[in-house]
Scaffold this motif. Structure first.
Motif, PDB file in Angstrom:
ATOM      1  N   UNK A  72     -10.077   2.755  -5.913  1.00 52.53           N
ATOM      2  CA  UNK A  72     -10.225   1.324  -5.594  1.00 52.53           C
ATOM      3  C   UNK A  72      -9.943   1.029  -4.116  1.00 52.53           C
ATOM      4  N   UNK A  73      -8.965   1.741  -3.570  1.00 51.60           N
ATOM      5  CA  UNK A  73      -8.630   1.518  -2.165  1.00 51.60           C
ATOM      6  C   UNK A  73      -9.748   2.039  -1.262  1.00 51.60           C
ATOM      7  N   UNK A  95       1.923   1.894  -3.444  1.00 54.82           N
ATOM      8  CA  UNK A  95       0.806   2.484  -4.190  1.00 54.82           C
ATOM      9  C   UNK A  95       0.684   3.964  -3.859  1.00 54.82           C
ATOM     10  N   UNK A 134       0.831  -1.204   0.000  1.00 53.15           N
ATOM     11  CA  UNK A 134       0.000   0.000   0.000  1.00 53.15           C
ATOM     12  C   UNK A 134       0.867   1.255   0.000  1.00 53.15           C
ATOM     13  N   UNK A 143     -12.876   2.184  -1.948  1.00 55.17           N
ATOM     14  CA  UNK A 143     -14.015   1.264  -1.977  1.00 55.17           C
ATOM     15  C   UNK A 143     -13.681  -0.008  -1.203  1.00 55.17           C
ATOM     16  N   UNK A 159       2.946   6.026  -2.835  1.00 54.21           N
ATOM     17  CA  UNK A 159       4.005   6.869  -3.375  1.00 54.21           C
ATOM     18  C   UNK A 159       4.017   6.896  -4.896  1.00 54.21           C
ATOM     19  N   UNK A 160       3.448   5.903  -5.542  1.00 53.25           N
ATOM     20  CA  UNK A 160       3.216   6.043  -6.983  1.00 53.25           C
ATOM     21  C   UNK A 160       2.261   7.212  -7.184  1.00 53.25           C
ATOM     22  N   UNK A 164      -6.257  13.863 -17.407  1.00 51.28           N
ATOM     23  CA  UNK A 164      -5.382  13.029 -16.589  1.00 51.28           C
ATOM     24  C   UNK A 164      -6.113  12.368 -15.433  1.00 51.28           C
ATOM     25  N   UNK A 165      -5.517  11.299 -14.998  1.00 57.29           N
ATOM     26  CA  UNK A 165      -6.014  10.665 -13.784  1.00 57.29           C
ATOM     27  C   UNK A 165      -5.695  11.562 -12.596  1.00 57.29           C
ATOM     28  N   UNK A 195      -9.033   9.784  -8.099  1.00 56.10           N
ATOM     29  CA  UNK A 195      -9.366   8.627  -8.926  1.00 56.10           C
ATOM     30  C   UNK A 195      -8.386   7.492  -8.656  1.00 56.10           C
ATOM     31  N   UNK A 196      -7.131   7.846  -8.487  1.00 54.45           N
ATOM     32  CA  UNK A 196      -6.117   6.828  -8.260  1.00 54.45           C
ATOM     33  C   UNK A 196      -6.419   6.016  -7.003  1.00 54.45           C
ATOM     34  N   UNK A 197      -6.877   6.713  -5.966  1.00 58.21           N
ATOM     35  CA  UNK A 197      -7.076   6.003  -4.701  1.00 58.21           C
ATOM     36  C   UNK A 197      -8.485   5.437  -4.569  1.00 58.21           C
ATOM     37  N   UNK A 202       4.152  10.649  -6.111  1.00 59.04           N
ATOM     38  CA  UNK A 202       5.143  11.112  -7.086  1.00 59.04           C
ATOM     39  C   UNK A 202       4.493  11.310  -8.453  1.00 59.04           C
ATOM     40  N   UNK A 203       3.693  10.338  -8.856  1.00 58.16           N
ATOM     41  CA  UNK A 203       3.124  10.371 -10.201  1.00 58.16           C
ATOM     42  C   UNK A 203       2.197  11.560 -10.412  1.00 58.16           C
ATOM     43  N   UNK A 204       1.324  11.829  -9.459  1.00 58.62           N
ATOM     44  CA  UNK A 204       0.360  12.914  -9.640  1.00 58.62           C
ATOM     45  C   UNK A 204       1.043  14.270  -9.480  1.00 58.62           C
TER      46      UNK A 204
END
Lengths: 605, 273
Positions: free
Chosen positions: A519-520, A383, A380, A522, A385-386, A510-511, A515-517, A389-391
């Motif tokens: 699934x977590x 996830x 987790x 839910x 830190x992706x 863009x995501x 949105x990224x989080x 960093x990614x966003x």
């Protein structure tokens, strides 16, 4: 009662204290260098100098804390450290949020301090001295019941400062409000001094006398890991996200320390040492990468003016150095080889594995839960830190602020560079650091562990691994791939991102972090209790112009524990208000009643 | 020195054979569906074609996007290298490759990439505990004697493999529909040699997982290694043909089931069954 202070025993300079001195210095020096650039053009000279002075005093108080050998002096320095950090959280006292955060912080830590004071005085009644050696001797003769209570007091007292769930409530408020290098100091170092206290007073003064102590610490550690990282995943403010990760990492450190307590009680000294090395290794690692990440977050804030990830993006092109340093920190905290977080989490897992065959079966099954929790936590965290960093750094800027972001001045970059270097160094030089930590833990656990072979770190004959070797292997694989790519490659040209043949995509496609989080959110909805607010903005009866959509999660500890407790307190205060009705006769009768009661009490006693 | 040379030879063999495993699974799947299907060497032809093509790099992307194929390749190769060593470390090494791939997916700025990135991290964070517990169960049952613990651990690992190699019911390699993509969504903006490198890495990683399962549960004393590997490939093909894709939010249930199987394996190992 002889003098409370014996000068000779006022200072303790054992390997444990030295280790913590190193940890504190490791973060303090880069933070001070960083602060020069961070405060530039922000504060007047007077405010700058006074803040720096308080910061220095804060660092000195932490340094003092780990070398005092007297419980009373410890308590005084502890309080000094709390008050100085309180002042530092208030540095931006124009902001209302800072004042609120500082209040929560000081109230919570004082609850902790109250428990510590109580524990110290309970021991003092037996020892007659605040000298640590005398206290330790007195603890050996105490009743088991009293020792159990003392353990609980120490756990609550130090746990509040360390941020163990459910006492973590102040961290996500206080850390984001302080200036970034202060957050780095508070999160990277100050909360670790509580763990120092836990080792010093529970391991060395109190002595581990029951198995359930270790099991309790392990349970709390597992809860802290998971709660910290799940909350962090939901957070879109960069510094709040990091603050929740502190809760998680304190949990990982406590996994090591709790295991060490279990092994100590079962007289498995070498394993106890291994577990404590894992814990202490993660402690210094967390100081390095969390310090680094907070400094990077400050750099993002200074460069772009915001910490809200949904408004950032594309910073890797505007702030290439900050991005690179953040990536190093993110890889460290996500336990990716060959950096430092990997070594300590791997060691913690090794401690679990090695112990499983030597403890009772039920406990071994508990270890399996610990292993699963640690693995889930690191998954987790990766996830998270992706996302972070990614966003924040990749793709296209999501706002004007991010578009116009500027790289930070050299002094800030230097501060970040030093910490990034230590993140890498703590990873690659693992065997050396393992041996150093072995000398720290040897007197505590009465064990002697050494790594003889540079390629082997663990105790198992089959677990031969070295971060340096992994780095060499990955490096050669990397270079081989580049070579093959270079040989076979045709042309390369810049093109558009695939947009399904529609118009050119922009930052709105863009995501997002939300949105990224999702699934977590839910998947953990039983714990997070998410809810949303939607609102239609209409410009006529028929046409909806825009749509406001916000998602929230319920902070259950705050809502059902703290707010409920506070409500109870206020409610009972309201009831007690009747006593104070304003009648002078009533007050005089209160005084009389108190007097009579006291006289009776003195008579009886 | 001899050992290192030996290792490198094995590594080279693994890299060369990795696409074959993919080709075999596809072939068996097609035959099960009563189709003739492509030849088992098709993955090689695909790689060869991609390596010769022009590469298009999205203008939005940064150096992370360029560097990722090499990192992912290095981690897959390193995973195979450590197969006979410390299994725990491999979990962390593979996490490194996944971390970069998920970042690269966000880098191009496409919503597809973000979706893939988010889903991949979501699934893998549930697969990791299961994988660690399987390793723990295997660690608790030393020796060559085959037991119930091996069987349970093997079943748990099989589920992890389905998730880690992007196979049904977790992910579907045969589709490019945004509702179902996970791994493919992350690769969507890659092309040419970079895409070839990523596909090859995924195939190497798949071979690693298959070998791990064979090494964990199959009784190598009774049957030769290659035979077990082939059997496993057929089993996976059967699973893929026989099952529909799960809804994303059902995937954690599957992986929690795998965790429970691993816990049962641990219990039976502790009881010595």
């Amino acid at each position: 009662m002889n003098l409370l202070i014996n000068l000779k025993s006022l200072v303790v300079l054992d390997p444990l204290a030295l280790f913590f001195l190193i940890v504190i210095s490791l973060v303090s020096l880069p933070s001070l260098i960083y602060s020069i650039g961070y405060f530039k053009n922000k504060f007047t000279l007077t405010k700058f100098l006074s803040t720096q002075l308080v910061t220095l005093a804060f660092i000195v108080s932490m340094l003092l804390l780990v070398i005092v050998g007297n419980a009373l002096a410890f308590l005084i320095v502890w309080e000094l450290m709390t008050l100085l950090s309180y002042l530092l959280v208030l540095t931006d006292s124009e902001k209302e949020a800072a004042v609120g955060a500082a209040s929560i912080y000081i109230i919570m830590t004082h609850i902790g301090t109250a428990f510590l004071t109580a524990a110290f005085f309970l021991i003092f009644r037996h020892s007659g001295s605040f000298d640590l050696a005398a206290m330790a001797a007195a603890c050996q003769t105490m009743s088991p019941l009293l020792r159990n209570w003392l353990f609980i007091f120490f756990l609550i007292g130090f746990g509040t400062k360390a941020g163990i769930v459910p006492l973590h409530i102040w961290l996500p408020y206080a850390h984001p409000q302080a200036p970034s290098h202060i957050s780095a100091l508070m999160s990277g170092v100050m909360i670790k001094t509580a763990l120092y206290g836990l080792i010093r007073f529970v391991f060395l003064v109190l002595g581990i006398s029951s198995l359930w102590w270790g099991i309790t610490v392990l349970t709390l550690a597992i809860i802290s890991c998971l709660v910290g990282v799940i909350y962090a995943l939901m957070e879109h403010d960069l510094k709040k996200l990091l603050a929740y990760h502190s809760v998680e990492n304190i949990g990982i450190i406590l996994l090591g320390l709790g295991l060490s307590m279990v092994f100590t009680r079962l007289n498995l000294n070498n394993l106890a040492a291994l577990a404590m090395i894992a814990g202490l290794y993660h402690l210094i690692n967390h100081a390095a990468f969390k310090g680094l990440l907070f400094l990077c977050a400050g750099s993002v804030q200074k460069g772009s003016g915001t910490l809200d990830m949904e408004k950032l993006g594309g910073l890797i092109k505007k702030m290439p150095w900050t991005a690179a340093f953040f990536l190093v920190g993110a890889m460290g905290i996500s336990a990716l080889p060959p950096l430092n977080g990997f070594v300590s989490e791997w060691l913690t897992l090794q401690a679990f594995f090695s112990g499983a065959l030597k403890v009772p079966g039920m406990l071994a099954l508990g270890f399996a839960v610990g292993i699963a929790a640690l693995a889930l936590t690191s998954g987790l965290a990766a996830a998270c830190f992706v996302k972070a960093f990614g966003i924040t750094f990749l793709a296209l800027p999501r706002s004007q602020n991010a578009e116009q972001a500027k790289e930070s001045p050299a002094s800030m970059l230097l501060g970040m560079f030093l910490l990034a270097l230590s993140v890498v160094g703590l990873g690659l030089l693992a065997p050396t650091i393992f041996n150093l930590l072995a000398t720290v833990t040897a007197p505590i656990c009465q064990a002697s562990l050494q790594t003889s072979n540079i390629f082997s770190l663990g105790l198992q004959p089959n677990s031969t691994i070295s971060p340096l070797f992994i780095a060499i292997l990955l490096g050669s694989g990397f270079l081989a791939a580049i070579a093959a790519y270079g040989l076979l490659q045709g042309k390369t040209r810049l093109g558009r991102t695939w947009d399904c043949g529609y118009y050119q995509i922009g930052s709105r496609n863009e995501y997002t972090a939300t949105a990224f989080s999702k699934p977590f959110r839910i998947s953990f909805s039983l714990f997070l209790l998410p809810f949303r607010k939607t609102e239609k903005v209409k410009d006529s009866f028929y046409h909806v112009k825009s749509f406001v959509y916000e998602t929230y999660t319920t902070k259950i500890f705050k809502k059902y524990l703290y707010d409920a407790g506070l409500g109870l307190l206020l409610h009972s205060a309201k009831r007690f208000k009747r006593v104070q009705a304003g009648s002078i006769h009533l007050y005089i009768s209160y005084i009389l009643a108190t007097l009579v009661l006291l006289i009776l009490l003195v008579k009886i006693l | 020195m001899m050992v290192i040379t030996n290792q490198i030879l094995w590594l080279a063999l693994a890299i060369i054979l990795a696409p074959l495993a993919s080709g075999l699974i596809t072939k068996v799947k097609n035959n099960l569906r009563l189709r003739q299907g492509q030849g088992i060497l098709q993955p090689y032809r695909n790689l060869w074609k991609l390596f010769g093509k022009e590469e298009i790099v999205p203008a939005n992307a940064s150096w992370i996007f360029r560097v990722t194929p090499f990192v992912v390749f290095a981690t897959s190769v390193a995973a195979v290298f450590f197969l006979s060593g410390d299994l725990l470390a491999i979990i962390f090494i593979l996490a490194l490759g996944r971390f970069f791939l998920a970042l690269a997916a966000l880098d191009a700025g496409s919503a597809f990439g973000g979706m893939g990135s988010s889903r991949e991290m979501f699934i893998s964070s549930f697969a990791e505990p299961a994988a660690c517990l399987v390793i723990f169960a295997v660690y608790l049952t030393p020796g060559a004697t085959w037991s119930l613990a091996h069987l349970l651990a093997g079943l748990a690992l099989l589920i992890v493999i389905l998730a880690e190699t992007s196979r049904l019911p977790v992910d579907n390699q045969e589709t490019h529909l945004e509702l179902t993509m996970v791994h493919e969504a992350m690769l969507l903006d890659y092309s040419g040699p970079a895409l070839a490198l990523l596909e090859l890495s995924a195939q190497i990683k798949q071979l690693f997982w298959l070998c791990l399962l064979v090494g964990t549960i199959c009784p190598p004393v009774l049957l030769p290694y290659g035979f077990c590997l082939l059997g496993l490939i057929i089993v996976i093909a059967f699973i893929e043909v026989g099952i529909a894709k799960y809804r994303l939010f059902k995937v954690p249930d599957l992986l929690v089931f795998s965790v429970i199987l691993a816990l049962l394996a641990i219990v039976s190992a502790l009881l010595g069954v």
